[in-house]
Scaffold this motif. Structure first.
Motif, PDB file in Angstrom:
ATOM      1  N   LEU A   1      -3.025 -11.436  24.282  1.00  0.00           N
ATOM      2  CA  LEU A   1      -3.432 -10.066  24.003  1.00  0.00           C
ATOM      3  C   LEU A   1      -3.473  -9.802  22.502  1.00  0.00           C
ATOM      4  O   LEU A   1      -4.412  -9.173  21.992  1.00  0.00           O
ATOM      5  N   LEU A   2      -2.488 -10.307  21.779  1.00  0.00           N
ATOM      6  CA  LEU A   2      -2.454 -10.119  20.320  1.00  0.00           C
ATOM      7  C   LEU A   2      -3.548 -10.930  19.632  1.00  0.00           C
ATOM      8  O   LEU A   2      -4.043 -10.542  18.575  1.00  0.00           O
ATOM      9  N   GLU A   3      -3.945 -12.056  20.257  1.00  0.00           N
ATOM     10  CA  GLU A   3      -5.050 -12.860  19.706  1.00  0.00           C
ATOM     11  C   GLU A   3      -6.380 -12.132  19.918  1.00  0.00           C
ATOM     12  O   GLU A   3      -7.217 -12.078  19.020  1.00  0.00           O
ATOM     13  N   TRP A   4      -6.577 -11.619  21.143  1.00  0.00           N
ATOM     14  CA  TRP A   4      -7.853 -10.983  21.485  1.00  0.00           C
ATOM     15  C   TRP A   4      -8.011  -9.623  20.805  1.00  0.00           C
ATOM     16  O   TRP A   4      -9.102  -9.241  20.420  1.00  0.00           O
ATOM     17  N   ARG A   5      -6.920  -8.893  20.682  1.00  0.00           N
ATOM     18  CA  ARG A   5      -6.952  -7.557  20.070  1.00  0.00           C
ATOM     19  C   ARG A   5      -5.868  -7.478  18.999  1.00  0.00           C
ATOM     20  O   ARG A   5      -4.758  -6.967  19.247  1.00  0.00           O
ATOM     21  N   PRO A   6      -6.160  -8.005  17.813  1.00  0.00           N
ATOM     22  CA  PRO A   6      -5.141  -8.099  16.760  1.00  0.00           C
ATOM     23  C   PRO A   6      -4.540  -6.751  16.356  1.00  0.00           C
ATOM     24  O   PRO A   6      -3.423  -6.693  15.853  1.00  0.00           O
ATOM     25  N   GLY A   7      -5.267  -5.677  16.583  1.00  0.00           N
ATOM     26  CA  GLY A   7      -4.756  -4.371  16.185  1.00  0.00           C
ATOM     27  C   GLY A   7      -3.795  -3.742  17.187  1.00  0.00           C
ATOM     28  O   GLY A   7      -3.277  -2.639  16.954  1.00  0.00           O
ATOM     29  N   THR A   8      -3.537  -4.430  18.314  1.00  0.00           N
ATOM     30  CA  THR A   8      -2.647  -3.881  19.342  1.00  0.00           C
ATOM     31  C   THR A   8      -1.222  -3.758  18.806  1.00  0.00           C
ATOM     32  O   THR A   8      -0.701  -4.683  18.190  1.00  0.00           O
ATOM     33  N   ALA A   9      -0.606  -2.620  19.045  1.00  0.00           N
ATOM     34  CA  ALA A   9       0.785  -2.433  18.622  1.00  0.00           C
ATOM     35  C   ALA A   9       1.681  -3.410  19.367  1.00  0.00           C
ATOM     36  O   ALA A   9       1.500  -3.615  20.576  1.00  0.00           O
ATOM     37  N   PRO A  10       2.622  -4.053  18.674  1.00  0.00           N
ATOM     38  CA  PRO A  10       3.504  -5.041  19.328  1.00  0.00           C
ATOM     39  C   PRO A  10       4.214  -4.493  20.567  1.00  0.00           C
ATOM     40  O   PRO A  10       4.347  -5.184  21.574  1.00  0.00           O
ATOM     41  N   GLU A  11       4.663  -3.219  20.495  1.00  0.00           N
ATOM     42  CA  GLU A  11       5.362  -2.628  21.635  1.00  0.00           C
ATOM     43  C   GLU A  11       4.423  -2.472  22.826  1.00  0.00           C
ATOM     44  O   GLU A  11       4.801  -2.738  23.977  1.00  0.00           O
TER      45      GLU A  11
END
Length: 317
Positions: free
Chosen positions: A105-115
């Motif tokens: 998810l962090l790879e596909w959408r780098p702007g996603t908040a970690p939480e």
């Protein structure tokens, strides 16, 4: 070398999740069994009080008068044998899927908040874990429910596990016998486990901030509340599942116990038509009490075991 070390670390982590989940599941199963017996007898209509709408206290009193403490432990063997593997599968699958899902998810959408990524991954892992657990839950619950609502003729003892399994297979085959209630179980488990793990991982860091990181209070309360929320959200399906799994019981196990034949929709419609929509929330009090107890114990023991393993690895290194 780095990739090999990473793979080795993930393998160890998965084994740890499996082992800790196994032990915490067995402990939680024992803690919640007496309440579960009352819950199942209420849901199945086998209250033993002579009325189909007895309260949890009335059912408990009736069971105590008829069978003593042993009555509350009836049907302990199937969940004890199954809860360890079920819990182990649940924790191992959820953790592995969540790890992979969060990184993707962090790879596909780098702007996603970690939480956000962490909690989304926890819920996705929960769905997969819940469905995987059905392999163990369905046959174990089928036998457990049969034991909890039925006494052997002239005694207060329940039908032995293997005898019960053989009777169900002989009379109704695999699907109608041991796997009855499978669809309702899967429909309950997928959303319930997603809510369960999502709520736990949302609550735990917040309670640790308030209560401190040491001790078992934070995982105890987080696990208990997560269990209550998950059960509340899917409770009608649990009633339908219990009703389906209480069908095909020998005579004498309650006036309503044989009315669970049919699909999920047919059983739900039949119950609401005959008894009203409130029947789908029958036995909710003891169920939520049990949900808090077993899940509080489950996560508290799991976290303690994880900490012990981490300390031992630290000492070894």
């Amino acid at each position: 070398h780095a990739q090999a070390r990473s793979h080795h670390a993930h393998t160890i982590s998965a084994r740890t999740d499996f082992a800790c989940g196994f032990l915490s599941g067995c402990t939680a199963s024992l803690a919640g069994q007496p309440i579960d017996t009352v819950r199942v007898r209420i849901q199945a209509g086998a209250s033993g009080t002579g009325t189909a709408s007895a309260s949890p206290v009335a059912v408990a009193r009736s069971l105590w008068a008829a069978e003593g403490a042993a009555g509350f432990l009836r049907g302990t063997a199937p969940p004890l044998l199954a809860t360890g593997p079920r819990n182990a599968i649940g924790f191992a699958v959820q953790a592995e899927v969540a790890r992979r899902c969060q990184s993707r998810l962090l790879e596909w959408r780098p702007g996603t908040a970690p939480e956000t990524a962490r909690l989304t991954a926890a819920c996705a892992g929960g769905v997969c874990a819940g469905l995987a657990q059905c392999l163990v839950i369905v046959p174990a619950d089928r036998i457990k429910v049969q034991q909890q609502i039925n006494s052997r003729a002239g005694t207060s003892s329940s039908e032995p596990v293997l005898e019960c399994a053989a009777r169900l297979l002989r009379s109704h085959g695999l699907v109608g016998g041991l796997l009855a209630g499978g669809t309702a179980t899967a429909m309950r488990q997928a959303p319930s486990a997603a809510i369960y793990f999502g709520a736990y991982h949302a609550l735990l860091p917040r309670l640790r901030e308030r209560l401190g990181r040491g001790g078992s209070a934070a995982p105890l309360l987080s696990g208990g509340f997560a269990g209550v929320v998950a059960y509340t959200a899917t409770y009608p399906l649990d009633v339908v599942k219990t009703r389906q799994q209480s069908s095909c019981a020998p005579p004498g196990c309650g006036p309503l116990a044989g009315r669970g034949a049919g699909s999920v929709a047919e059983v739900a419609r039949g119950l609401t038509a005959e008894f009203g929509p409130a029947w789908l929330y029958r036995g909710m009090g003891p169920t939520l009490l049990r949900a808090f107890v077993i899940n509080a114990v489950n996560f508290a023991v799991f976290e303690r075991l994880q900490e012990a393993v981490a300390r031992r690895r630290g000492m070894a290194s």
